[in-house]
Design a protein around this motif. Structure first.
Motif, mmCIF file in Angstrom:
data_model
loop_
_atom_site.group_PDB
_atom_site.id
_atom_site.type_symbol
_atom_site.label_atom_id
_atom_site.label_comp_id
_atom_site.label_asym_id
_atom_site.label_seq_id
_atom_site.Cartn_x
_atom_site.Cartn_y
_atom_site.Cartn_z
ATOM 1 N N LEU A 1 -60.912 -13.761 32.127
ATOM 2 C CA LEU A 1 -61.830 -12.972 31.325
ATOM 3 C C LEU A 1 -61.168 -12.608 29.993
ATOM 4 O O LEU A 1 -59.938 -12.586 29.896
ATOM 5 C CB LEU A 1 -62.236 -11.712 32.093
ATOM 6 C CG LEU A 1 -62.858 -11.979 33.476
ATOM 7 C CD1 LEU A 1 -62.982 -10.698 34.274
ATOM 8 C CD2 LEU A 1 -64.214 -12.674 33.328
ATOM 9 N N PRO A 2 -61.953 -12.316 28.974
ATOM 10 C CA PRO A 2 -61.361 -11.998 27.660
ATOM 11 C C PRO A 2 -60.449 -10.770 27.741
ATOM 12 O O PRO A 2 -60.744 -9.867 28.518
ATOM 13 C CB PRO A 2 -62.580 -11.674 26.802
ATOM 14 C CG PRO A 2 -63.752 -12.248 27.525
ATOM 15 C CD PRO A 2 -63.408 -12.215 28.960
ATOM 16 N N ARG A 3 -59.343 -10.740 26.973
ATOM 17 C CA ARG A 3 -58.867 -11.821 26.127
ATOM 18 C C ARG A 3 -58.182 -12.858 26.995
ATOM 19 O O ARG A 3 -57.416 -12.511 27.881
ATOM 20 C CB ARG A 3 -57.925 -11.267 25.087
ATOM 21 C CG ARG A 3 -58.579 -10.155 24.266
ATOM 22 C CD ARG A 3 -57.582 -9.377 23.482
ATOM 23 N NE ARG A 3 -57.051 -10.104 22.335
ATOM 24 C CZ ARG A 3 -55.938 -9.732 21.691
ATOM 25 N NH1 ARG A 3 -55.268 -8.683 22.122
ATOM 26 N NH2 ARG A 3 -55.523 -10.411 20.662
ATOM 27 N N TYR A 4 -58.456 -14.139 26.738
ATOM 28 C CA TYR A 4 -58.003 -15.196 27.628
ATOM 29 C C TYR A 4 -56.483 -15.385 27.514
ATOM 30 O O TYR A 4 -55.968 -15.715 26.453
ATOM 31 C CB TYR A 4 -58.706 -16.505 27.282
ATOM 32 C CG TYR A 4 -60.199 -16.369 27.128
ATOM 33 C CD1 TYR A 4 -60.999 -15.959 28.189
ATOM 34 C CD2 TYR A 4 -60.808 -16.633 25.909
ATOM 35 C CE1 TYR A 4 -62.368 -15.830 28.042
ATOM 36 C CE2 TYR A 4 -62.185 -16.506 25.751
ATOM 37 C CZ TYR A 4 -62.962 -16.102 26.818
ATOM 38 O OH TYR A 4 -64.315 -15.975 26.665
ATOM 39 N N ALA A 5 -55.789 -15.188 28.612
ATOM 40 C CA ALA A 5 -54.329 -15.295 28.608
ATOM 41 C C ALA A 5 -53.910 -16.763 28.617
ATOM 42 O O ALA A 5 -54.317 -17.518 29.502
ATOM 43 C CB ALA A 5 -53.753 -14.572 29.822
ATOM 44 N N GLN A 6 -53.105 -17.155 27.650
ATOM 45 C CA GLN A 6 -52.616 -18.527 27.585
ATOM 46 C C GLN A 6 -51.835 -18.882 28.845
ATOM 47 O O GLN A 6 -51.919 -20.004 29.353
ATOM 48 C CB GLN A 6 -51.732 -18.710 26.355
ATOM 49 C CG GLN A 6 -51.140 -20.096 26.220
ATOM 50 C CD GLN A 6 -52.204 -21.186 26.141
ATOM 51 O OE1 GLN A 6 -53.161 -21.076 25.375
ATOM 52 N NE2 GLN A 6 -52.054 -22.247 26.930
ATOM 53 N N GLU A 7 -51.103 -17.906 29.388
ATOM 54 C CA GLU A 7 -50.316 -18.177 30.584
ATOM 55 C C GLU A 7 -51.208 -18.476 31.790
ATOM 56 O O GLU A 7 -50.815 -19.227 32.691
ATOM 57 C CB GLU A 7 -49.386 -16.993 30.879
ATOM 58 C CG GLU A 7 -50.102 -15.662 30.981
ATOM 59 C CD GLU A 7 -49.149 -14.487 30.840
ATOM 60 O OE1 GLU A 7 -47.963 -14.708 30.534
ATOM 61 O OE2 GLU A 7 -49.595 -13.341 31.030
ATOM 62 N N ALA A 8 -52.410 -17.917 31.806
ATOM 63 C CA ALA A 8 -53.346 -18.229 32.882
ATOM 64 C C ALA A 8 -53.858 -19.662 32.746
ATOM 65 O O ALA A 8 -54.015 -20.379 33.741
ATOM 66 C CB ALA A 8 -54.515 -17.248 32.877
ATOM 67 N N LEU A 9 -54.134 -20.077 31.514
ATOM 68 C CA LEU A 9 -54.572 -21.462 31.289
ATOM 69 C C LEU A 9 -53.486 -22.448 31.696
ATOM 70 O O LEU A 9 -53.774 -23.500 32.273
ATOM 71 C CB LEU A 9 -54.932 -21.649 29.811
ATOM 72 C CG LEU A 9 -56.186 -20.914 29.339
ATOM 73 C CD1 LEU A 9 -56.297 -20.966 27.817
ATOM 74 C CD2 LEU A 9 -57.433 -21.513 29.972
ATOM 75 N N THR A 10 -52.230 -22.073 31.439
ATOM 76 C CA THR A 10 -51.117 -22.937 31.845
ATOM 77 C C THR A 10 -51.056 -23.050 33.367
ATOM 78 O O THR A 10 -50.840 -24.145 33.918
ATOM 79 C CB THR A 10 -49.793 -22.366 31.310
ATOM 80 O OG1 THR A 10 -49.852 -22.307 29.876
ATOM 81 C CG2 THR A 10 -48.616 -23.230 31.737
ATOM 82 N N ALA A 11 -51.279 -21.937 34.059
ATOM 83 C CA ALA A 11 -51.262 -21.953 35.527
ATOM 84 C C ALA A 11 -52.404 -22.806 36.077
ATOM 85 O O ALA A 11 -52.236 -23.529 37.069
ATOM 86 C CB ALA A 11 -51.344 -20.531 36.066
ATOM 87 N N ILE A 12 -53.571 -22.724 35.450
ATOM 88 C CA ILE A 12 -54.706 -23.534 35.896
ATOM 89 C C ILE A 12 -54.390 -25.022 35.722
ATOM 90 O O ILE A 12 -54.670 -25.841 36.604
ATOM 91 C CB ILE A 12 -55.980 -23.137 35.122
ATOM 92 C CG1 ILE A 12 -56.439 -21.733 35.538
ATOM 93 C CG2 ILE A 12 -57.099 -24.152 35.363
ATOM 94 C CD1 ILE A 12 -57.574 -21.185 34.697
ATOM 95 N N ASP A 13 -53.810 -25.377 34.575
ATOM 96 C CA ASP A 13 -53.438 -26.778 34.345
ATOM 97 C C ASP A 13 -52.445 -27.263 35.408
ATOM 98 O O ASP A 13 -52.556 -28.388 35.917
ATOM 99 C CB ASP A 13 -52.833 -26.940 32.956
ATOM 100 C CG ASP A 13 -53.862 -26.807 31.849
ATOM 101 O OD1 ASP A 13 -55.063 -26.929 32.143
ATOM 102 O OD2 ASP A 13 -53.468 -26.559 30.690
ATOM 103 N N HIS A 14 -51.492 -26.394 35.760
ATOM 104 C CA HIS A 14 -50.502 -26.780 36.767
ATOM 105 C C HIS A 14 -51.172 -26.953 38.124
ATOM 106 O O HIS A 14 -50.847 -27.879 38.875
ATOM 107 C CB HIS A 14 -49.393 -25.723 36.840
ATOM 108 C CG HIS A 14 -48.276 -26.106 37.750
ATOM 109 N ND1 HIS A 14 -47.551 -25.203 38.480
ATOM 110 C CD2 HIS A 14 -47.761 -27.333 38.081
ATOM 111 C CE1 HIS A 14 -46.642 -25.836 39.194
ATOM 112 N NE2 HIS A 14 -46.751 -27.132 38.976
ATOM 113 N N ALA A 15 -52.102 -26.062 38.449
ATOM 114 C CA ALA A 15 -52.814 -26.169 39.727
ATOM 115 C C ALA A 15 -53.541 -27.509 39.820
ATOM 116 O O ALA A 15 -53.511 -28.177 40.864
ATOM 117 C CB ALA A 15 -53.794 -25.011 39.874
#
Length: 293
Positions: free
Chosen positions: A200-214
């Protein structure tokens, strides 16, 4: 000077109190907490702001002068002078309001925005097949991974805590970096097939990195976010939108919390015997240990 937001169109500007007009100017913008402090100051001191320079405004709010400039551009203006011109138009066309009326209008507008978000969620639930199928998929993932970082963590924690009552192995990831990498790998090795990510906003870049890794590990992703058109929508196998309230200093998450409850219900319905057995076991334990008063 042309108004890039269209907000000074006479048909628009004439409607509503000055507070409502400023709230309309801010509505739907992805603003940082510092920028929302500036917005709040505009609402509370609109008649003063129209005579302030960007330096004066920054000093009064307690932010930097570049923050004021970024705030104006975030609203769609070329800079602070253009924003101030727009605010002058609002002041000249408005009837004076008491501080109590300003505050009441602000709180009421925040609640009204949440009602709009919940109505959109209700339309999503009106055709429940998507939620039902998502619940079936998540119920079959053992372990079930849940990701939530920063402000998104509160919704993820609620979902994870509830899901643990009806699912045998729910693993919440609330820390980024190598800790998230380790947790994802361990879950995948243990048999996880799905992850629910709250972003949810503000979108955490570290969360996007974790999703990519998943996804690199082979996990499929249910993404709960505020807008189906987010630039990272392609990272999701299932995307479920739930709008956030952006009228206050920090986002409010009424609709995402309701969506989290709907997902837990869908998981419960997908495995009713398991759900019943686990709930009864928990109730027996809570009564024996006196968990609740």
């Amino acid at each position: 000077m042309p108004d890039p937001t269209g907000f000074l169109d006479p048909a628009v500007g004439a409607a509503g109190s000055s507070t409502e007009q400023v709230l309309g100017l801010l509505d739907g913008r992805r603003l940082s907490p510092a920028q929302r402090r500036i917005g709040q100051f505009l609402i509370d001191h609109l008649a003063e702001v129209v005579f302030m320079s960007s330096v004066d405004l920054a000093e009064r709010v307690g932010v930097s002068q570049p923050s004021v400039t970024r705030f104006a551009t975030a609203l769609g203006f070329s800079g602070y002078p253009a924003l101030r011109d727009a605010l002058k138009g609002i002041v000249l066309g408005s009837v004076g309001e008491s501080p109590e009326e300003v505050r009441r209008n602000e709180f009421q507008a925040a609640i009204a925005a949440e009602q709009t978000n919940l109505e959109a969620l209700q339309r999503l639930a009106a055709a429940p097949d998507r939620l039902i199928e998502t619940g079936r998929l998540l119920a079959g993932s053992n372990p079930l991974v849940v990701l939530g970082l920063r402000l998104s963590l509160s919704v993820a924690h609620y979902f994870g805590y509830s899901a643990q009552r009806i699912h045998p192995d729910v693993r919440l990831i609330s820390a980024a970096g190598t800790a998230a990498d380790d947790a994802l790998l361990q879950a995948r090795q243990a048999g996880a097939t799905w992850m629910v990510a709250f972003l949810l906003p503000r979108y955490a870049q570290e969360a996007l990195t974790a999703i990519d890794h998943a996804r690199e590990l082979g996990l499929k992703v249910v993404l709960v976010t505020d807008n189906p058109l987010v630039p990272f929508a392609g990272s999701a196998d299932v995307l479920l939108p739930a709008g956030v309230g952006s009228r206050l200093v920090f986002d409010s998450h009424a609709a995402p919390m309701v969506l989290a409850s709907l997902l837990v219900q869908a998981i419960a319905d997908a495995a009713p015997e398991r759900t019943q057995g686990r709930l009864e076991a928990h109730e027996s334990l809570s009564e024996a240990r006196g968990f609740y008063r």
